[in-house]
Design a protein around this motif. Structure first.
Motif, PDB file in Angstrom:
ATOM      1  N   PRO A  93       0.798  -1.229   0.000  1.00  0.00           N
ATOM      2  CA  PRO A  93       0.000   0.000   0.000  1.00  0.00           C
ATOM      3  C   PRO A  93       0.833   1.284   0.000  1.00  0.00           C
ATOM      4  O   PRO A  93       0.292   2.367  -0.252  1.00  0.00           O
ATOM      5  N   SER A  97       4.081   5.163  -3.458  1.00  0.00           N
ATOM      6  CA  SER A  97       2.819   5.826  -3.155  1.00  0.00           C
ATOM      7  C   SER A  97       2.935   6.728  -1.927  1.00  0.00           C
ATOM      8  O   SER A  97       2.592   7.911  -1.983  1.00  0.00           O
ATOM      9  N   SER A 164      -7.512  -1.499   1.099  1.00  0.00           N
ATOM     10  CA  SER A 164      -7.169  -1.445  -0.322  1.00  0.00           C
ATOM     11  C   SER A 164      -8.137  -0.530  -1.068  1.00  0.00           C
ATOM     12  O   SER A 164      -9.322  -0.453  -0.722  1.00  0.00           O
ATOM     13  N   PRO A 165      -7.677   0.151  -2.121  1.00  0.00           N
ATOM     14  CA  PRO A 165      -8.601   0.947  -2.941  1.00  0.00           C
ATOM     15  C   PRO A 165      -9.604   0.089  -3.702  1.00  0.00           C
ATOM     16  O   PRO A 165     -10.551   0.614  -4.286  1.00  0.00           O
ATOM     17  N   ASN A 166      -9.405  -1.229  -3.680  1.00  0.00           N
ATOM     18  CA  ASN A 166     -10.331  -2.146  -4.344  1.00  0.00           C
ATOM     19  C   ASN A 166     -11.267  -2.851  -3.370  1.00  0.00           C
ATOM     20  O   ASN A 166     -12.030  -3.739  -3.762  1.00  0.00           O
ATOM     21  N   ALA A 198      -4.259  10.534  -7.179  1.00  0.00           N
ATOM     22  CA  ALA A 198      -3.984   9.105  -7.089  1.00  0.00           C
ATOM     23  C   ALA A 198      -3.346   8.612  -8.386  1.00  0.00           C
ATOM     24  O   ALA A 198      -3.597   9.169  -9.465  1.00  0.00           O
ATOM     25  N   ARG A 199      -2.557   7.549  -8.260  1.00  0.00           N
ATOM     26  CA  ARG A 199      -1.889   6.959  -9.414  1.00  0.00           C
ATOM     27  C   ARG A 199      -2.858   6.071 -10.191  1.00  0.00           C
ATOM     28  O   ARG A 199      -3.709   5.395  -9.622  1.00  0.00           O
ATOM     29  N   THR A 201      -2.584   3.222 -11.492  1.00  0.00           N
ATOM     30  CA  THR A 201      -2.629   1.812 -11.126  1.00  0.00           C
ATOM     31  C   THR A 201      -3.593   1.525  -9.984  1.00  0.00           C
ATOM     32  O   THR A 201      -4.097   0.418  -9.848  1.00  0.00           O
ATOM     33  N   THR A 202      -3.906   2.541  -9.167  1.00  0.00           N
ATOM     34  CA  THR A 202      -4.796   2.324  -8.025  1.00  0.00           C
ATOM     35  C   THR A 202      -6.269   2.445  -8.393  1.00  0.00           C
ATOM     36  O   THR A 202      -7.127   1.905  -7.687  1.00  0.00           O
ATOM     37  N   ASP A 234       0.976   3.814 -15.573  1.00  0.00           N
ATOM     38  CA  ASP A 234       0.699   3.417 -14.189  1.00  0.00           C
ATOM     39  C   ASP A 234       0.851   4.568 -13.207  1.00  0.00           C
ATOM     40  O   ASP A 234       0.124   4.647 -12.224  1.00  0.00           O
ATOM     41  N   PHE A 263     -11.806   5.700  -6.669  1.00  0.00           N
ATOM     42  CA  PHE A 263     -11.498   4.320  -6.300  1.00  0.00           C
ATOM     43  C   PHE A 263     -12.784   3.496  -6.209  1.00  0.00           C
ATOM     44  O   PHE A 263     -13.856   4.016  -5.892  1.00  0.00           O
TER      45      PHE A 263
END
Length: 321
Positions: A93, A97, A164-166, A198-199, A201-202, A234, A263
């Motif tokens: 995480p 980041s 997690s962002p997911n 935010a990136r 990839t997230t 990414d 997200f």
């Protein structure tokens, strides 16, 4: 407006007094004699950091959150790897980041010049997070102080404890409950996403795979974040709050109501679940959001602090003494 400000201030002091009772070793006045200019030093340092890069306010706030969620608010996230432990900076995480370590180094140097070997890195980070919110237009509150610094860190705990962002809503509620934070605390703290970026990839899985997203918003983000496979792009950045990413307001919740959460975990807060009503309240009531955010920040800052004879006051935030 003046009466609204007074209401917020009264509620803030009530929450601080409750927190002081719950943790008698910590107090907003802990350094009143030993480092009376601490708040001014941190505020001036943070002001310069934000002038240099407005995104840094969000980065410091996130750094505090990621510190507190791993073995408590003990400054462990700032430790570099050693021969005896693997630090938290390269946990999944945090890798590529977590940022702002150099800002904390600068603040620590400024504090050391005024008050040598007195203020912990954990307290500096807590104060810096408050100043970041305040300097970007958010509420201010008396920060509980008196933490000491950890002598070790845990990459494994960072990998398991940080949300997690997911994550789905059930998982998010469980992660926060493990830290004695309620779903209301969770939703208020998520409002920190009203600032920062935010990136790619997230947030790539959300904009390409989810259906609970505004199609125009998704299309705009896809232009920034090519996909769906990882690779080029990414590290491309997108604002967490599309209208005011450098101002601490309730725009994040307005975005969620409009299905513009960046997200997957953001949009889970407004997706036909238990937090929908609260998100809708915050989206039009800044006072309610500000008050709940302050209460939640105070509670989060009290997660398993090292106090008294425990831990140490690090001379350098990156290494143990």
């Amino acid at each position: 407006m003046a009466s609204t400000s007074r209401i917020i201030l009264v509620l803030i002091f009530i929450s601080i007094n409750i927190a002081c009772i719950a943790n008698a070793q910590m107090s907003p006045f802990f350094y009143a004699r030993t480092c009376p200019n601490l708040q001014l030093i941190v505020r001036n340092s943070m002001r310069q950091a934000i002038i240099n890069e407005p995104r840094m306010g969000a980065s410091i706030l996130r750094l505090f959150f990621h510190d507190c969620f791993v073995n408590g608010c003990d400054g462990s996230i700032m430790l570099d790897d050693t021969s005896t432990f693997i630090g938290e900076k390269n946990a999944l995480p945090n890798r590529n980041s977590a940022r702002g370590f150099e800002v904390i180094d600068t603040i620590k140097s400024n504090v050391e010049a005024a008050c040598p070997a007195t203020v912990s890195c954990a307290d500096i980070l807590a104060q810096a997070a408050r100043e970041a919110v305040f300097l970007l237009g958010g509420p201010a509150w008396p920060v509980q102080l008196g933490r000491r610094d950890a002598r070790t860190a845990s990459q494994s705990a960072a990998n398991t404890d940080l949300p997690s962002p997911n994550a789905d809503l059930t998982t998010l509620i469980s992660k926060f409950a493990a830290k004695n934070l309620t779903p209301r605390d969770m939703t208020a703290l998520s409002g920190a996403h009203t600032i920062g970026q935010a990136r790619c990839t997230t947030f790539r899985p959300h904009i390409y795979n989810d259906t609970n997203i505004n199609p125009n918003f998704a299309a705009a983000q896809k232009a920034t974040c090519p996909g769906p496979a990882s690779g080029p792009g990414d590290s491309n950045l997108a604002p967490m709050d599309i209208l005011s990413p450098n101002r601490f307001d309730n725009g994040y919740f307005q975005d969620l109501v409009a299905q513009r959460g960046l997200f997957h975990s953001d949009q889970e807060l407004f997706n036909g679940g238990s937090q929908d009503g609260l998100v809708r309240l915050y989206s039009f009531n800044m006072v309610a959001f500000a008050n709940d955010f302050v209460n939640a920040m105070v509670k989060m800052g009290n997660i398993s602090p090292l106090t008294g004879p425990n831990g140490e006051i690090r001379n350098n935030c990156r290494v143990v003494n």
